[in-house]
Scaffold this motif. Structure first.
Motif, PDB file in Angstrom:
ATOM      1  N   GLY A 114       0.465  -1.423   0.017  1.00  0.00           N
ATOM      2  CA  GLY A 114      -0.434  -0.153   0.034  1.00  0.00           C
ATOM      3  C   GLY A 114       0.319   1.935  -0.166  1.00  0.00           C
ATOM      4  O   GLY A 114      -0.151   2.395  -0.026  1.00  0.00           O
ATOM      5  N   GLN A 115       2.221   1.260   0.047  1.00  0.00           N
ATOM      6  CA  GLN A 115       3.035   2.358   0.258  1.00  0.00           C
ATOM      7  C   GLN A 115       2.805   2.986  -0.657  1.00  0.00           C
ATOM      8  O   GLN A 115       2.457   2.456  -2.205  1.00  0.00           O
ATOM      9  CB  GLN A 115       4.007   1.812   0.317  1.00  0.00           C
ATOM     10  CG  GLN A 115       5.144   3.036   0.185  1.00  0.00           C
ATOM     11  CD  GLN A 115       5.265   4.317   1.777  1.00  0.00           C
ATOM     12  OE1 GLN A 115       4.785   3.958   3.021  1.00  0.00           O
ATOM     13  NE2 GLN A 115       5.440   5.422   1.459  1.00  0.00           N
ATOM     14  N   ALA A 151       9.596  -1.900  -4.093  1.00  0.00           N
ATOM     15  CA  ALA A 151      11.007  -2.342  -4.627  1.00  0.00           C
ATOM     16  C   ALA A 151      11.270  -3.009  -2.938  1.00  0.00           C
ATOM     17  O   ALA A 151      12.412  -4.286  -3.014  1.00  0.00           O
ATOM     18  CB  ALA A 151      12.270  -0.889  -4.560  1.00  0.00           C
ATOM     19  N   ASP A 152      10.714  -2.491  -1.955  1.00  0.00           N
ATOM     20  CA  ASP A 152      10.768  -3.528  -0.415  1.00  0.00           C
ATOM     21  C   ASP A 152       9.635  -5.264  -1.066  1.00  0.00           C
ATOM     22  O   ASP A 152      10.452  -5.848   0.132  1.00  0.00           O
ATOM     23  CB  ASP A 152      10.788  -2.602   0.541  1.00  0.00           C
ATOM     24  CG  ASP A 152      10.940  -1.475   0.434  1.00  0.00           C
ATOM     25  OD1 ASP A 152      12.504  -1.466   0.689  1.00  0.00           O
ATOM     26  OD2 ASP A 152      10.449  -0.543   1.281  1.00  0.00           O
ATOM     27  N   CYS A 153       8.975  -4.761  -1.821  1.00  0.00           N
ATOM     28  CA  CYS A 153       8.065  -5.848  -1.824  1.00  0.00           C
ATOM     29  C   CYS A 153       8.830  -6.770  -3.250  1.00  0.00           C
ATOM     30  O   CYS A 153       7.897  -7.777  -2.712  1.00  0.00           O
ATOM     31  CB  CYS A 153       6.739  -4.964  -1.913  1.00  0.00           C
ATOM     32  SG  CYS A 153       5.789  -4.108  -0.525  1.00  0.00           S
ATOM     33  N   ALA A 154       9.148  -6.044  -3.942  1.00  0.00           N
ATOM     34  CA  ALA A 154       9.221  -7.401  -5.396  1.00  0.00           C
ATOM     35  C   ALA A 154      10.471  -7.727  -4.705  1.00  0.00           C
ATOM     36  O   ALA A 154      11.322  -8.306  -3.646  1.00  0.00           O
ATOM     37  CB  ALA A 154      10.193  -6.058  -5.849  1.00  0.00           C
TER      38      ALA A 154
END
Length: 154
Positions: A114-115, A151-154
């Motif tokens: 959700g960011q 990028a954090d969730c990828a």
């Protein structure tokens, strides 16, 4: 409406609140205590916040029930005066980090966490405006949302 490229000073905390107040008052609106509370609550969220999120946060901090309807009215004023941006796909809002500067919106929205990141890219948004005008459409305020994975969730 073409926007020249320039760097932004992005105020934080009290400086952001002061910039928001100055922008709102310059537009002819009043900076009331309720509007100040709503802006500070909105600016305190790390992700886009709904009117219900803001109402809940204010209800807890003020020890009284704050209705989402009154928050929506204030958010409408904030969007109209450039203090906040609306993420249309999630019906949520973010505080504008540079309320004294008018740009069209590009949001990068992570479908996983959700960011939401707000970008200013006048070349891209000018292209959208030009394409709309070439199709006989008069764009008022383009909002572009790109859904994907950060990028954090990828």
């Amino acid at each position: 409406m073409a926007h020249a490229h320039h760097d932004h000073h992005e105020p934080q905390g009290d400086d952001l609140t002061k910039a928001a107040q100055a922008t709102l008052e310059k537009s002819g609106e009043q900076w009331t205590q309720m509007r100040a509370n709503v802006f500070e609550a909105l600016a305190g969220f790390a992700k886009p916040a709904s009117a219900y999120d803001i109402a809940e946060a204010l209800s807890k901090s003020e020890g009284r029930r704050v209705a989402a309807n009154s928050i929506y009215r204030i958010l409408d004023v904030f969007v109209a005066t450039n203090l906040a941006r609306k993420v249309e796909s999630s019906n949520a809002y973010v505080a504008n980090a540079h309320p004294d500067c008018l740009h069209d919106c590009i949001f990068l929205v992570c479908d996983s966490c959700g960011q939401t990141v707000h970008l200013d890219n006048d070349v891209v948004t000018r292209g959208v405006r030009d394409a709309a005008q070439a199709a006989g459409f008069s764009p008022v305020r383009p909002v572009i949302e790109v859904r994907g994975v950060c990028a954090d969730c990828a």
